[in-house]
Design an enzyme around this catalytic site. Sequence first.
Site, PDB file in Angstrom:
ATOM      1  N   CYS A  27      42.416  30.620  45.109  1.00 57.52           N
ATOM      2  CA  CYS A  27      43.356  29.525  44.836  1.00 57.52           C
ATOM      3  C   CYS A  27      44.700  29.781  45.506  1.00 57.52           C
ATOM      4  O   CYS A  27      45.202  30.905  45.530  1.00 57.52           O
ATOM      5  CB  CYS A  27      43.502  29.332  43.341  1.00 57.52           C
ATOM      6  N   CYS A  58      38.485  37.005  44.524  1.00 56.63           N
ATOM      7  CA  CYS A  58      39.151  36.473  43.337  1.00 56.63           C
ATOM      8  C   CYS A  58      39.487  37.551  42.310  1.00 56.63           C
ATOM      9  O   CYS A  58      39.207  38.723  42.496  1.00 56.63           O
ATOM     10  CB  CYS A  58      38.325  35.350  42.740  1.00 56.63           C
ATOM     11  N   ASP A  59      39.996  37.068  41.193  1.00 50.27           N
ATOM     12  CA  ASP A  59      40.818  37.818  40.261  1.00 50.27           C
ATOM     13  C   ASP A  59      40.381  39.240  39.916  1.00 50.27           C
ATOM     14  O   ASP A  59      41.011  40.207  40.307  1.00 50.27           O
ATOM     15  CB  ASP A  59      40.965  37.015  38.979  1.00 50.27           C
ATOM     16  N   LYS A  60      39.327  39.399  39.135  1.00 50.22           N
ATOM     17  CA  LYS A  60      38.967  40.739  38.631  1.00 50.22           C
ATOM     18  C   LYS A  60      38.131  41.515  39.624  1.00 50.22           C
ATOM     19  O   LYS A  60      37.944  42.724  39.467  1.00 50.22           O
ATOM     20  CB  LYS A  60      38.209  40.631  37.298  1.00 50.22           C
ATOM     21  N   GLU A  88      42.798  34.508  29.419  1.00 47.86           N
ATOM     22  CA  GLU A  88      43.982  33.912  30.032  1.00 47.86           C
ATOM     23  C   GLU A  88      44.280  32.569  29.384  1.00 47.86           C
ATOM     24  O   GLU A  88      43.366  31.836  29.005  1.00 47.86           O
ATOM     25  CB  GLU A  88      43.761  33.708  31.534  1.00 47.86           C
ATOM     26  N   SER A 111      47.175  33.371  33.338  1.00 47.05           N
ATOM     27  CA  SER A 111      46.801  33.246  34.738  1.00 47.05           C
ATOM     28  C   SER A 111      48.028  33.450  35.607  1.00 47.05           C
ATOM     29  O   SER A 111      49.156  33.180  35.191  1.00 47.05           O
ATOM     30  CB  SER A 111      46.213  31.859  34.994  1.00 47.05           C
ATOM     31  N   ASP A 136      37.724  32.684  37.411  1.00 49.53           N
ATOM     32  CA  ASP A 136      38.559  32.497  36.225  1.00 49.53           C
ATOM     33  C   ASP A 136      38.834  31.027  35.943  1.00 49.53           C
ATOM     34  O   ASP A 136      38.943  30.614  34.781  1.00 49.53           O
ATOM     35  CB  ASP A 136      39.886  33.243  36.398  1.00 49.53           C
TER      36      ASP A 136
END
Length: 551
Positions: free
Chosen positions: A192, A119-121, A440, A466, A78
């Site tokens: 992150c 990570c995110d998704k 985002e 985010s 992202d």
Amino acid sequence: MNSESVKAGAERAPHRSLMKAAGLSDRQIGRPLIGIVNSFSEIVPGHAHLQTIARAVKDGVLAAGGTPLEFNTIAVCDGIAMGHEGMRYSLCTRELIADCVECMVRAHRFDGLVFIPSCDKIVPGMLMAAVRLNLPSIFICGGPMLSIRDRQGRFLDLNSVFEAVGAFKAGAIAEEELREIEDSACPTCGSCSGMFTANSMNCLTEVIGLSLPGAATVPAVYSKRIRLAKQTGERIVELVREGVTVRQIVTERSVKNAIIADMALGCSTNTILHLDAICDEAGIHFDLSIVNQISESTPNICKLAPAGSHHVQDFDAAGGIQALLKELGELIDTGCLTVSGTVAQNLEKVKYIGREVIRSKDDPYSKTGGLAVLYGNLAERGAVVKRSAVAPDMLRFTGKARVFDGEEQAIEAIYGGKIQKGDVVVIRYEGPAGGPGMREMLSPTSAIAGMGLDADVALITDGRFSGATRGAAIGHVSPEAADDGLIAYVEEGDHIEINIPEYKLNLLVDEDTIQKRRGAGKKPPERELTGYLARYARLVSSADSRTVFKK
């Protein structure tokens, strides 16, 4: 075993022949076949080291008498996708990942699965697949990135760089300092380092019970993560033999535990979208109103970046998720099953809670949870804000609308110094279908914060934020502009009321004026869509309905 349908009996000789062509022996074929679902790639820092994690998982599977067989999924970063067209391709990958895992697993008949996201998704996409498939499954993420003190004594993270850009544009720092922050903020591999979306979802995976204790928070570069990966590989073989499947673990009770932990931690607003989608796969009813109900009775006892100065490494050193659950006490349903026993059995092992990071529930940062869902004429079906990252003076705020049909227009105005104290930046046509992709908005929120305006300016969007976002940033406005939501009819200079303690978001314009604006019609910006984005825009549901493909 599930794999018997591709390896047992004379009629499966062709199938076994193909497995042997891949190098498997009869003995390996006869053991439980464990799918290792890896999201390794060389461009995403949270995933660049996942080959090492996968190797450790395979060692554990082999040690326990299983046969590990690895395949891969995609993984979008992202941060790299942020602030340009690439962010339209972030949220939509969640459905791709879930569908691809389903196809691989149904076709090849694995007995159990180890998911390796970071990570995110990727985390929610894999969770959706795990629930859908309902096999014995376990997760081991890549772990968080470290935050290391720079020469000025600051513990930086990715958000520090985004905010530094805003400070540079405002003339507050020189280009040399911007470069120093750029070089220092992301010092290791891993997701992150703040309580951003990736770490939020990995933490909730542990709360729900689909990963071993500690798996969410041990830093990516620690040797303990390799040992956890080996233990994860061993445990999946045991889960197959015990017949423990995902839907025995992912229940209404365990999801409620996750929401409670979410409120206590102040996780990313994206968790609401993802938990809703996971519940949809599990057949569990999820209503946005439950967020506020749980928030009212759940104290916010952690403030990790961006809400506070601590990072996930500090949370891990304080005891991590298990210490948090222990502190929450009677709020948590300890009878829920996990991949390593019941929640109660796991919590018996907790011997230490670091009070500098995890406050007592009797001395919280706030008596209410970290997230809130707002309602009103501007968000009839809800909007979400990370309440724990909002300055106290902005919890109740009325400001003047500055309206932009897309993120790029807003960024140009912010960097151009056109946003002033008391403004409410409205970014629309960035919803699931209208964007498409529900981008985002870390760049505009970080620019506002970097310019020192985060305590004086709010931002509202039908897109997303985010997990690194801080300030009065309200997203997921539903209905979105492309669905004829009221956000489409906000005009420059309108006044908008934000009342987070009372869960309200209203456009302060009389009903007659609103109806006249609706009657005049509103054409959304024209976008030429092709490929997957065109298909996604046609199929995706709204933010209050899980942002999944319509059935």
